[in-house]
Design a protein around this motif. Structure first.
Motif, PDB file in Angstrom:
ATOM      1  N   ALA A   1       0.833  -1.203   0.000  1.00 43.78           N
ATOM      2  CA  ALA A   1       0.000   0.000   0.000  1.00 43.78           C
ATOM      3  C   ALA A   1       0.865   1.248   0.000  1.00 43.78           C
ATOM      4  CB  ALA A   1      -0.920  -0.007   1.216  1.00 43.78           C
ATOM      5  N   ALA A   2       1.954   1.235   0.786  1.00 46.70           N
ATOM      6  CA  ALA A   2       2.851   2.389   0.830  1.00 46.70           C
ATOM      7  C   ALA A   2       3.498   2.604  -0.535  1.00 46.70           C
ATOM      8  CB  ALA A   2       3.919   2.186   1.896  1.00 46.70           C
ATOM      9  N   ALA A   3       3.850   1.490  -1.205  1.00 48.94           N
ATOM     10  CA  ALA A   3       4.522   1.613  -2.494  1.00 48.94           C
ATOM     11  C   ALA A   3       3.591   2.138  -3.563  1.00 48.94           C
ATOM     12  CB  ALA A   3       5.082   0.250  -2.915  1.00 48.94           C
ATOM     13  N   MET A   4       2.305   1.771  -3.495  1.00 44.51           N
ATOM     14  CA  MET A   4       1.408   2.210  -4.556  1.00 44.51           C
ATOM     15  C   MET A   4       0.893   3.622  -4.316  1.00 44.51           C
ATOM     16  SD  MET A   4      -2.030  -0.019  -3.851  1.00 44.51           S
ATOM     17  CE  MET A   4      -3.433   0.915  -4.403  1.00 44.51           C
ATOM     18  N   LEU A   5       1.181   4.172  -3.146  1.00 45.78           N
ATOM     19  CA  LEU A   5       0.666   5.502  -2.824  1.00 45.78           C
ATOM     20  C   LEU A   5       1.110   6.589  -3.790  1.00 45.78           C
ATOM     21  CD1 LEU A   5      -1.102   6.803  -0.685  1.00 45.78           C
ATOM     22  CD2 LEU A   5       0.932   7.245   0.652  1.00 45.78           C
ATOM     23  N   PRO A   6       2.407   6.683  -4.177  1.00 48.06           N
ATOM     24  CA  PRO A   6       2.811   7.741  -5.098  1.00 48.06           C
ATOM     25  C   PRO A   6       2.197   7.599  -6.484  1.00 48.06           C
ATOM     26  CG  PRO A   6       4.736   6.576  -4.250  1.00 48.06           C
ATOM     27  CD  PRO A   6       3.556   5.876  -3.741  1.00 48.06           C
ATOM     28  N   LEU A   7       1.662   6.402  -6.761  1.00 48.81           N
ATOM     29  CA  LEU A   7       1.099   6.167  -8.095  1.00 48.81           C
ATOM     30  C   LEU A   7      -0.073   7.096  -8.384  1.00 48.81           C
ATOM     31  CD1 LEU A   7       1.898   4.077 -10.192  1.00 48.81           C
ATOM     32  CD2 LEU A   7       0.093   2.609  -9.346  1.00 48.81           C
ATOM     33  N   PHE A   8      -0.834   7.428  -7.341  1.00 47.06           N
ATOM     34  CA  PHE A   8      -2.064   8.175  -7.598  1.00 47.06           C
ATOM     35  C   PHE A   8      -1.832   9.652  -7.884  1.00 47.06           C
ATOM     36  CE2 PHE A   8      -5.163   4.905  -7.369  1.00 47.06           C
ATOM     37  CZ  PHE A   8      -4.503   3.895  -6.719  1.00 47.06           C
ATOM     38  N   PRO A   9      -1.009  10.357  -7.105  1.00 44.34           N
ATOM     39  CA  PRO A   9      -0.669  11.707  -7.555  1.00 44.34           C
ATOM     40  C   PRO A   9       0.006  11.703  -8.919  1.00 44.34           C
ATOM     41  CG  PRO A   9       0.229  11.282  -5.361  1.00 44.34           C
ATOM     42  CD  PRO A   9      -0.406  10.021  -5.815  1.00 44.34           C
ATOM     43  N   ALA A  10       0.848  10.681  -9.184  1.00 46.64           N
ATOM     44  CA  ALA A  10       1.495  10.615 -10.504  1.00 46.64           C
ATOM     45  C   ALA A  10       0.454  10.450 -11.599  1.00 46.64           C
ATOM     46  CB  ALA A  10       2.486   9.453 -10.535  1.00 46.64           C
ATOM     47  N   ALA A  11      -0.592   9.650 -11.325  1.00 44.01           N
ATOM     48  CA  ALA A  11      -1.612   9.389 -12.338  1.00 44.01           C
ATOM     49  C   ALA A  11      -2.417  10.638 -12.657  1.00 44.01           C
ATOM     50  CB  ALA A  11      -2.545   8.277 -11.867  1.00 44.01           C
ATOM     51  N   TYR A  12      -2.390  11.626 -11.735  1.00 39.88           N
ATOM     52  CA  TYR A  12      -3.094  12.870 -12.028  1.00 39.88           C
ATOM     53  C   TYR A  12      -2.403  13.623 -13.152  1.00 39.88           C
ATOM     54  CZ  TYR A  12      -5.391  17.358 -11.222  1.00 39.88           C
ATOM     55  OH  TYR A  12      -6.111  18.521 -11.375  1.00 39.88           O
ATOM     56  N   PHE A  13      -1.065  13.489 -13.223  1.00 35.98           N
ATOM     57  CA  PHE A  13      -0.315  14.260 -14.204  1.00 35.98           C
ATOM     58  C   PHE A  13       0.087  13.440 -15.421  1.00 35.98           C
ATOM     59  CE2 PHE A  13      -0.164  17.889 -11.577  1.00 35.98           C
ATOM     60  CZ  PHE A  13       0.018  17.455 -10.271  1.00 35.98           C
ATOM     61  N   VAL A  14       0.443  12.176 -15.197  1.00 34.84           N
ATOM     62  CA  VAL A  14       0.947  11.345 -16.291  1.00 34.84           C
ATOM     63  C   VAL A  14      -0.135  10.372 -16.713  1.00 34.84           C
ATOM     64  CG1 VAL A  14       2.682   9.641 -16.933  1.00 34.84           C
ATOM     65  CG2 VAL A  14       3.289  11.517 -15.419  1.00 34.84           C
ATOM     66  N   HIS A  15      -0.472  10.368 -17.992  1.00 31.46           N
ATOM     67  CA  HIS A  15      -1.486   9.432 -18.474  1.00 31.46           C
ATOM     68  C   HIS A  15      -0.869   8.493 -19.492  1.00 31.46           C
ATOM     69  CE1 HIS A  15      -4.824  12.521 -17.324  1.00 31.46           C
ATOM     70  NE2 HIS A  15      -4.177  12.035 -16.297  1.00 31.46           N
ATOM     71  N   GLY A  16      -1.672   7.549 -19.963  1.00 32.22           N
ATOM     72  CA  GLY A  16      -1.153   6.656 -20.990  1.00 32.22           C
ATOM     73  C   GLY A  16      -1.297   5.207 -20.618  1.00 32.22           C
ATOM     74  N   PRO A  17      -1.033   4.310 -21.564  1.00 33.50           N
ATOM     75  CA  PRO A  17      -1.230   2.877 -21.324  1.00 33.50           C
ATOM     76  C   PRO A  17      -0.308   2.293 -20.254  1.00 33.50           C
ATOM     77  CG  PRO A  17      -0.454   3.286 -23.589  1.00 33.50           C
ATOM     78  CD  PRO A  17      -0.659   4.606 -22.965  1.00 33.50           C
ATOM     79  N   VAL A  18       0.904   2.873 -20.116  1.00 39.00           N
ATOM     80  CA  VAL A  18       1.799   2.335 -19.081  1.00 39.00           C
ATOM     81  C   VAL A  18       1.231   2.633 -17.702  1.00 39.00           C
ATOM     82  CG1 VAL A  18       4.102   2.481 -18.103  1.00 39.00           C
ATOM     83  CG2 VAL A  18       3.802   2.562 -20.571  1.00 39.00           C
ATOM     84  N   MET A  19       0.772   3.897 -17.518  1.00 43.63           N
ATOM     85  CA  MET A  19       0.160   4.259 -16.228  1.00 43.63           C
ATOM     86  C   MET A  19      -1.079   3.417 -15.973  1.00 43.63           C
ATOM     87  SD  MET A  19       0.198   6.014 -13.512  1.00 43.63           S
ATOM     88  CE  MET A  19       1.410   7.291 -13.664  1.00 43.63           C
ATOM     89  N   ASP A  20      -1.861   3.165 -17.043  1.00 37.98           N
ATOM     90  CA  ASP A  20      -3.035   2.301 -16.895  1.00 37.98           C
ATOM     91  C   ASP A  20      -2.647   0.942 -16.346  1.00 37.98           C
ATOM     92  OD1 ASP A  20      -4.713   3.446 -19.932  1.00 37.98           O
ATOM     93  OD2 ASP A  20      -4.654   4.244 -17.899  1.00 37.98           O
ATOM     94  N   ALA A  21      -1.609   0.351 -16.937  1.00 37.57           N
ATOM     95  CA  ALA A  21      -1.201  -0.992 -16.519  1.00 37.57           C
ATOM     96  C   ALA A  21      -0.740  -0.988 -15.062  1.00 37.57           C
ATOM     97  CB  ALA A  21      -0.094  -1.508 -17.438  1.00 37.57           C
ATOM     98  N   LEU A  22       0.070   0.020 -14.695  1.00 37.72           N
ATOM     99  CA  LEU A  22       0.540   0.097 -13.314  1.00 37.72           C
ATOM    100  C   LEU A  22      -0.631   0.246 -12.353  1.00 37.72           C
ATOM    101  CD1 LEU A  22       3.608   2.473 -13.688  1.00 37.72           C
ATOM    102  CD2 LEU A  22       3.653   0.060 -13.099  1.00 37.72           C
ATOM    103  N   LEU A  23      -1.586   1.104 -12.748  1.00 37.87           N
ATOM    104  CA  LEU A  23      -2.728   1.335 -11.882  1.00 37.87           C
ATOM    105  C   LEU A  23      -3.528   0.071 -11.656  1.00 37.87           C
ATOM    106  CD1 LEU A  23      -4.150   4.785 -13.010  1.00 37.87           C
ATOM    107  CD2 LEU A  23      -3.264   4.200 -10.770  1.00 37.87           C
ATOM    108  N   ILE A  24      -3.830  -0.669 -12.736  1.00 39.04           N
ATOM    109  CA  ILE A  24      -4.668  -1.846 -12.508  1.00 39.04           C
ATOM    110  C   ILE A  24      -3.910  -2.925 -11.763  1.00 39.04           C
ATOM    111  CG2 ILE A  24      -6.231  -1.441 -14.418  1.00 39.04           C
ATOM    112  CD1 ILE A  24      -4.876  -3.694 -15.873  1.00 39.04           C
ATOM    113  N   ALA A  25      -2.598  -3.024 -11.937  1.00 45.38           N
ATOM    114  CA  ALA A  25      -1.850  -4.004 -11.155  1.00 45.38           C
ATOM    115  C   ALA A  25      -1.959  -3.669  -9.675  1.00 45.38           C
ATOM    116  CB  ALA A  25      -0.397  -4.024 -11.604  1.00 45.38           C
ATOM    117  N   ALA A  26      -1.725  -2.393  -9.342  1.00 41.31           N
ATOM    118  CA  ALA A  26      -1.788  -1.977  -7.943  1.00 41.31           C
ATOM    119  C   ALA A  26      -3.199  -2.119  -7.389  1.00 41.31           C
ATOM    120  CB  ALA A  26      -1.325  -0.527  -7.827  1.00 41.31           C
ATOM    121  N   ILE A  27      -4.187  -1.617  -8.151  1.00 43.09           N
ATOM    122  CA  ILE A  27      -5.561  -1.627  -7.655  1.00 43.09           C
ATOM    123  C   ILE A  27      -6.055  -3.059  -7.467  1.00 43.09           C
ATOM    124  CG2 ILE A  27      -7.943  -1.148  -8.343  1.00 43.09           C
ATOM    125  CD1 ILE A  27      -6.946   1.463  -9.516  1.00 43.09           C
ATOM    126  N   ALA A  28      -5.764  -3.935  -8.437  1.00 40.42           N
ATOM    127  CA  ALA A  28      -6.292  -5.300  -8.347  1.00 40.42           C
ATOM    128  C   ALA A  28      -5.787  -5.998  -7.090  1.00 40.42           C
ATOM    129  CB  ALA A  28      -5.926  -6.086  -9.598  1.00 40.42           C
TER     130      ALA A  28
END
Lengths: 184, 152
Positions: free
Chosen positions: B62-89
């Protein structure tokens, strides 16, 4: 005070059995229905007996004084469940129905909702994400036993709630100002 | 003397009542660690020391995936999508199992339903992953979906 009597007539257990059971230190009382030790079996039968008596359940959530501690804990769990549920239902729905996300957005756009209404929905989407993340940090602090005195808990609780609301509000305001027509 | 009699005597009178059984029991008591060992089996049959590791992994993840969300506000794209669903799932899977363990208990929903609850939690997690993967591959993807939603 320890159990110092050699025989407890209340529970029909000997001290040896009680100690043997407490050595297992099973934290969850009835998660797995199958495996129960003597104490859990007694507890389970007690509960079943009480249910059979037909007496009403004591009031619990409806009488507990709302406090920041458990309200925020509940909000943390509820935001988590709602986000998970939305992603689950949305993901499956867009997979199995002929509707895809673009069609859905076009439909909503055709409703021509006024900006305050869409802003409210956007806030409802943004706030859980921000709150769950910030409160997650707060809870991880508790897991590390940091800031667990009641003053700090309340302070960090109000801070988390306020900052989440402010960040979500900032996102909405920024979005309302810089709304670009997305071409797709 | 039974436990209930002992409980009912006021504290100030308990001294003489406790002295003898305390002495007799102390030899039994001293040999035990009342906190229990963490290799003793838990309710699911697995050694309880393993839960500690699982708990730690959950929190570190959970601590590791935390920076992903502020990053996702600024950076978009298929790579961010993949990282997000891996973390969220994965994070959501652990969350769903925790919630189901808390509420789908035998005394609440009955023994058979409670036994089926944990596999049901796994099914939900798998459905979530499948839905998200399909969304990323065959639909617009998470970050783009947020872009579109916030353009309404």
């Amino acid at each position: 005070m320890a159990f110092v009597v050699p025989h407890s007539r209340c529970l029909n257990l000997t001290l040896k059995q009680v100690v043997a059971c407490s050595r297992q230190l099973q934290l969850c009382s009835s998660r797995n229905a199958g495996a129960r030790n003597a104490v859990q079996k007694y507890g389970w039968e007690y509960l079943v007996r009480q249910e059979k008596s037909g007496r009403p359940l004591s009031p619990h959530l409806n009488i507990y004084k709302p406090q920041l501690t458990w309200m925020l804990s509940g909000l943390h769990r509820i935001t988590g469940c709602i986000m998970a549920g939305t992603l689950l239902v949305g993901g499956i729905a867009f997979a199995i129905t002929p509707v895809d996300f673009t069609t859905f957005i076009e439909f909503v756009r055709s409703l021509n909702l006024p900006t305050p209404v869409t802003s409210i929905f956007k806030f409802i989407v943004a706030f859980p994400i921000v709150f769950h993340s910030l409160n997650g940090i707060r809870f991880m602090g508790f897991d590390l036993a940091k800031g667990t005195d009641i003053k700090s808990v309340y302070r960090s609780g109000w801070l988390t709630l306020g900052v989440s609301a402010l960040i979500a509000l900032a996102i909405i305001i920024d979005n309302a100002r810089n709304k670009k027509a997305v071409k797709y | 003397m039974s436990l209930s009699r002992l409980a009912l005597t006021p504290l100030r009178l308990r001294g003489p009542l406790l002295a003898k059984p305390l002495a007799a029991a102390s030899s039994m008591v001293s040999g035990y660690r009342f906190a229990g060992s963490n290799t003793a089996p838990g309710l699911s049959g697995k050694p309880m020391g393993e839960h500690a590791l699982h708990f730690k992994i959950e929190r570190y993840f959970a601590a590791a995936m935390l920076p992903l969300f502020p990053a996702a506000y600024f950076v978009h794209g298929p790579v961010m999508d993949a990282l997000l669903i891996a973390a969220i799932a994965l994070h959501t899977h652990w969350g769903i199992v925790a919630v189901i363990n808390d509420y789908a208990r035998p005394i609440v929903i009955g023994e058979t339903a409670a036994r089926m609850a944990i596999p049901a939690a796994y099914v939900l997690s798998i459905l979530l992953l499948v839905g998200l993967l399909h969304f990323n591959i065959n639909d617009v993807g998470l970050t783009r979906a947020f872009e579109m939603f916030f353009s309404l």
